[in-house]
Design a protein around this motif. Sequence first.
Motif, PDB file in Angstrom:
ATOM      1  N   ASP A  79       0.829  -1.212   0.000  1.00 11.84           N
ATOM      2  CA  ASP A  79       0.000   0.000   0.000  1.00 11.84           C
ATOM      3  C   ASP A  79       0.863   1.263   0.000  1.00 11.84           C
ATOM      4  O   ASP A  79       0.563   2.232  -0.705  1.00 11.84           O
ATOM      5  CB  ASP A  79      -0.942   0.011   1.206  1.00 11.84           C
ATOM      6  CG  ASP A  79      -2.044  -1.026   1.091  1.00 11.84           C
ATOM      7  OD1 ASP A  79      -2.295  -1.511  -0.030  1.00 11.84           O
ATOM      8  OD2 ASP A  79      -2.650  -1.364   2.135  1.00 11.84           O
ATOM      9  N   GLU A  80       1.916   1.260   0.787  1.00 12.76           N
ATOM     10  CA  GLU A  80       2.808   2.424   0.844  1.00 12.76           C
ATOM     11  C   GLU A  80       3.507   2.625  -0.500  1.00 12.76           C
ATOM     12  O   GLU A  80       3.622   3.763  -0.996  1.00 12.76           O
ATOM     13  CB  GLU A  80       3.835   2.243   1.964  1.00 12.76           C
ATOM     14  CG  GLU A  80       4.778   3.410   2.129  1.00 12.76           C
ATOM     15  CD  GLU A  80       4.094   4.703   2.554  1.00 12.76           C
ATOM     16  OE1 GLU A  80       4.746   5.759   2.408  1.00 12.76           O
ATOM     17  OE2 GLU A  80       2.944   4.685   3.008  1.00 12.76           O
ATOM     18  N   ARG A  83       1.028   4.100  -2.890  1.00 10.50           N
ATOM     19  CA  ARG A  83       0.792   5.507  -2.578  1.00 10.50           C
ATOM     20  C   ARG A  83       1.942   6.369  -3.105  1.00 10.50           C
ATOM     21  O   ARG A  83       1.715   7.419  -3.729  1.00 10.50           O
ATOM     22  CB  ARG A  83       0.629   5.696  -1.073  1.00 10.50           C
ATOM     23  CG  ARG A  83       0.224   7.116  -0.672  1.00 10.50           C
ATOM     24  CD  ARG A  83       0.286   7.309   0.834  1.00 10.50           C
ATOM     25  NE  ARG A  83       1.640   7.254   1.362  1.00 10.50           N
ATOM     26  CZ  ARG A  83       2.537   8.245   1.252  1.00 10.50           C
ATOM     27  NH1 ARG A  83       2.243   9.350   0.603  1.00 10.50           N
ATOM     28  NH2 ARG A  83       3.746   8.109   1.759  1.00 10.50           N
TER      29      ARG A  83
END
Length: 135
Positions: A79-80, A83
Motif C-alpha cells: 500500500d505504501e 501511494r
Amino acid sequence: MREALKASNRQAGAYKGWVTRWKTTAEGLELERKRLEVEVETHLHDKRVLSTQLEAISKDYQSMGTVLAKLEHFENAVDELRRLKLVADEQSLSAGYWSANAQNDLRSGVDDFLEAVDQLMDDEWVAPSQSSTAS
C-alpha cells in the motif's frame, strides 16, 4: 385342608412372583448402571481426545498469528509503495518529470517492499510493535 393348601401355595407363588420381579428390576438397574459407566468412560475418552485436538489447534492458531502479522506487514508495504507511485505519477503529470525527492521516496518504498518480502519468507521474523507501524 385342600383349600388351605391352595391358598398357601398361592401366597407362596405371590411371594416368588414378587421376588422374581424385584430380582428382574435389580438386574435391569444393574445393567443400566453398567451401561451408564460405559457411557461415562466413553465421554471421558472423547473429552481427552478433544482436549488433545484443541491443544493442536491452539498451537496451529498461534503460528497462524505470526503468518497473519507477516501478511499484514507485506500488505502495508504494498500500500505504501502504491501511494508513493501515485504521488510520483501526479508530480510527473504536473511537472513533466519525477523530482529527486520523488525518486528517493520510490527507492525507499521499493526497499521497504523488498524488506517486507524478505521478512515474509523469514521463519524467525517477529512483527513490529503497533506503535512503530503507526508512526
